[in-house]
Design a protein around this motif. Structure first.
Motif, short mmCIF file in Angstrom:
data_model
loop_
_atom_site.label_atom_id
_atom_site.label_comp_id
_atom_site.label_asym_id
_atom_site.label_seq_id
_atom_site.Cartn_x
_atom_site.Cartn_y
_atom_site.Cartn_z
N GLY A 239 26.44 45.73 57.63
CA GLY A 239 26.66 46.22 58.99
C GLY A 239 26.32 47.69 59.10
N SER A 240 26.72 48.48 58.10
CA SER A 240 26.37 49.90 58.08
C SER A 240 24.87 50.09 57.89
N ALA A 270 25.63 35.68 70.32
CA ALA A 270 25.46 34.83 69.13
C ALA A 270 24.74 33.54 69.50
N ASP A 271 24.02 32.99 68.54
CA ASP A 271 23.38 31.68 68.68
C ASP A 271 24.11 30.71 67.76
N GLY A 285 29.07 39.95 62.87
CA GLY A 285 29.37 40.98 63.84
C GLY A 285 28.74 42.31 63.47
N GLY A 286 28.31 43.05 64.48
CA GLY A 286 27.71 44.36 64.28
C GLY A 286 28.41 45.43 65.08
N PHE A 291 25.37 41.42 67.41
CA PHE A 291 25.38 40.43 66.34
C PHE A 291 24.19 40.65 65.43
N ARG A 292 24.45 40.58 64.15
CA ARG A 292 23.38 40.62 63.15
C ARG A 292 22.99 39.16 62.89
N TYR A 293 21.90 38.76 63.51
CA TYR A 293 21.43 37.38 63.39
C TYR A 293 20.47 37.35 62.20
N LEU A 294 20.93 36.80 61.09
CA LEU A 294 20.18 36.98 59.86
C LEU A 294 20.38 35.83 58.89
#
Length: 465
Positions: A239-240, A270-271, A285-286, A291-294
């Motif tokens: 996240g950082s 979010a998906d 979560g970001g 959202f970090r979609y990864l």
């Protein structure tokens, strides 16, 4: 001059980095570094949190010795691991790490309470057998007495923040990796927690990254020689790191490259669709509730593990250079569970190649080449998945973190993905940690201006497709 202290703890090491702004650019100074790692205790792979906290305080004391007193401090670490505290705030049981095998079969125990499909629909978190939701099930099955006695569950950085400040809070970005947080409410999914039979009261209030939780306790002040605010960064190191991607463009694709390779994009929503679940992408979560979609890819853990096994004292740069001269074409599935915690990474790579009728690597250089080329192929496949799911195309990839220094990997990533690779900054996690502190203290205006500052402050290397 205002100094800010980022304490960034990874799977193999931690460091204290002081940051400040001078002439509009962010300046970094590493003032302390220490070792980290898991070791076996009672048949379990465990972290030594007591030793880590001693190192945290030693690095903070270094600020006093340098006469560079920070106005704030924030800690980030890896995700998913936690401690359970009793009513006297003592840790219950061993401090087991995510690579331990205790979660084997715990996914099926979870799915007796909620189906895998419904779980993803509710949380948007990809299935990884070491996620906190499965670790908690392992505790419930093997040590139910710990859950009976538990008053609090804290993620690792939250536990260290508590030891510094005396205040128990849970930071949002890391909390989402538990698989127990709703992407809609941004809070614990208490109905899910009840279904799983986990004690509701142990889950503490979730606070957004950038929240000030207090100052240092009097005891810690005496030990380190000063007081400062404790500010929650994005406590999940990824996240950082993602905060430090030096781009404000909407369609920005990144790889946070370190022990793990986290490849994805930022999204506002979010998906949690079935299609997304089938591709095993996650919605972590970001910052500012992005959202970090990864996708999690095994990453440089494979190279790090191989390096520990060889007799020669090669640097990572030398291994990279040696691999670049090899022509072996064998490819392994980097995300196969056999590479999660093998006794020998080199032997596991050889075994995989043998079992799939490929050329078996015999030297350090050949083994490294197989790993690097396999990572690049995995990146290529992941881009195609993300483009399919988002309906967008991405012309370049930002590589941040330690892997930004792996020039050969960046070159073949550009070659295999047919995209421009922009590598840097290397110290992305610490930079992202500092960005949140600086935004909270009004040193930087907002995330957009902070990312512009990163772009102006640090070297970015370009690798053409």
């Amino acid at each position: 001059m205002k100094y800010y202290l980022a304490i960034d703890i990874g799977a193999s090491s931690g460091r204290h980095i002081l940051g400040h702004i001078r002439d509009g650019k962010m300046q970094l100074e590493e003032i302390y570094r220490f070792h980290n790692g898991m070791s076996e205790k009672d048949g379990e792979l465990c972290w030594d949190y007591e030793s880590l906290f001693t190192e945290i305080k030693a690095g903070m004391k270094k600020c006093s010795e340098l006469n560079k007193i920070p106005v704030s401090v924030g800690i980030d670490t890896w995700a998913v691991d936690f401690v359970l505290l009793d009513k006297e705030n003592k840790v219950l049981g061993n401090t087991v790490g995510y690579r331990d095998g205790r979660t084997k079969g715990m996914d099926q125990k979870v799915y007796e309470c909620i189906s895998e499909v419904d779980l993803y629909r509710r949380t948007g978190i990809q299935k990884q057998i070491f996620n906190s939701i499965y670790q908690l099930m392992a505790v419930k099955e093997n040590h139910p007495e710990y859950l009976e006695k538990a008053e609090t569950m804290l993620m690792v950085p939250d536990y260290f923040h508590y030891l510094l400040s005396g205040i128990k809070k849970t930071e949002y970005t890391n909390a989402t990796t538990t698989g127990l947080v709703s992407p809609d409410t941004k809070n614990w999914d208490y109905d899910l927690i009840n279904q799983l039979g986990y004690p509701r009261q142990i889950f503490r209030e979730i606070k957004e990254a950038g929240s000030v939780i207090g100052g240092l306790t009097e005891e810690i002040q005496k030990e380190v020689g000063y007081n400062c605010e404790v500010i929650l960064p994005a406590t999940h190191d990824t996240g950082s790191a993602v905060l430090a991607v030096p781009s404000n463009e909407e369609d920005t694709l990144y790889i946070s490259s370190g022990t793990w390779s986290l490849m994805g994009i930022e999204r506002i929503e979010a998906d949690c669709s079935s299609n997304s679940r089938e591709h095993n992408l996650t919605n972590e979560g970001g910052y500012e509730y992005r959202f970090r979609y990864l996708k999690n890819i095994m990453g440089l853990w494979m190279i790090q593990s191989m390096k520990k096994e060889i007799k020669e004292d090669y640097s990572f740069g030398e291994i990279c250079e040696m691999a670049s001269k090899e022509t072996i074409e064998s490819i392994v599935d980097c995300n196969n569970d056999c590479f999660l915690a093998p006794k020998s990474m080199s032997e596991e790579v050889q075994k995989y190649c043998l079992n799939t009728n490929q050329v078996v690597p015999k030297t350090v250089a050949e083994t490294a080449a197989v790993i690097y080329n396999s990572l690049a192929k995995c990146y290529q496949a992941t881009i195609e998945e993300i483009e399919e799911l988002t309906g967008r195309t991405y012309g370049k990839i930002h590589v941040i973190g330690g892997g930004a220094n792996a020039e050969y990997l960046n070159q073949i990533t550009a070659r295999d993905t047919k995209r421009t690779v922009l590598a840097g900054p290397v110290e992305a996690t610490a930079i992202g940690n500092l960005m949140v502190q600086m935004i909270q203290k009004k040193e930087l205006e907002n995330l957009e201006s902070a990312r512009n500052c990163v772009y102006e402050s640090f070297e970015i290397k370009k690798f053409d497709a």
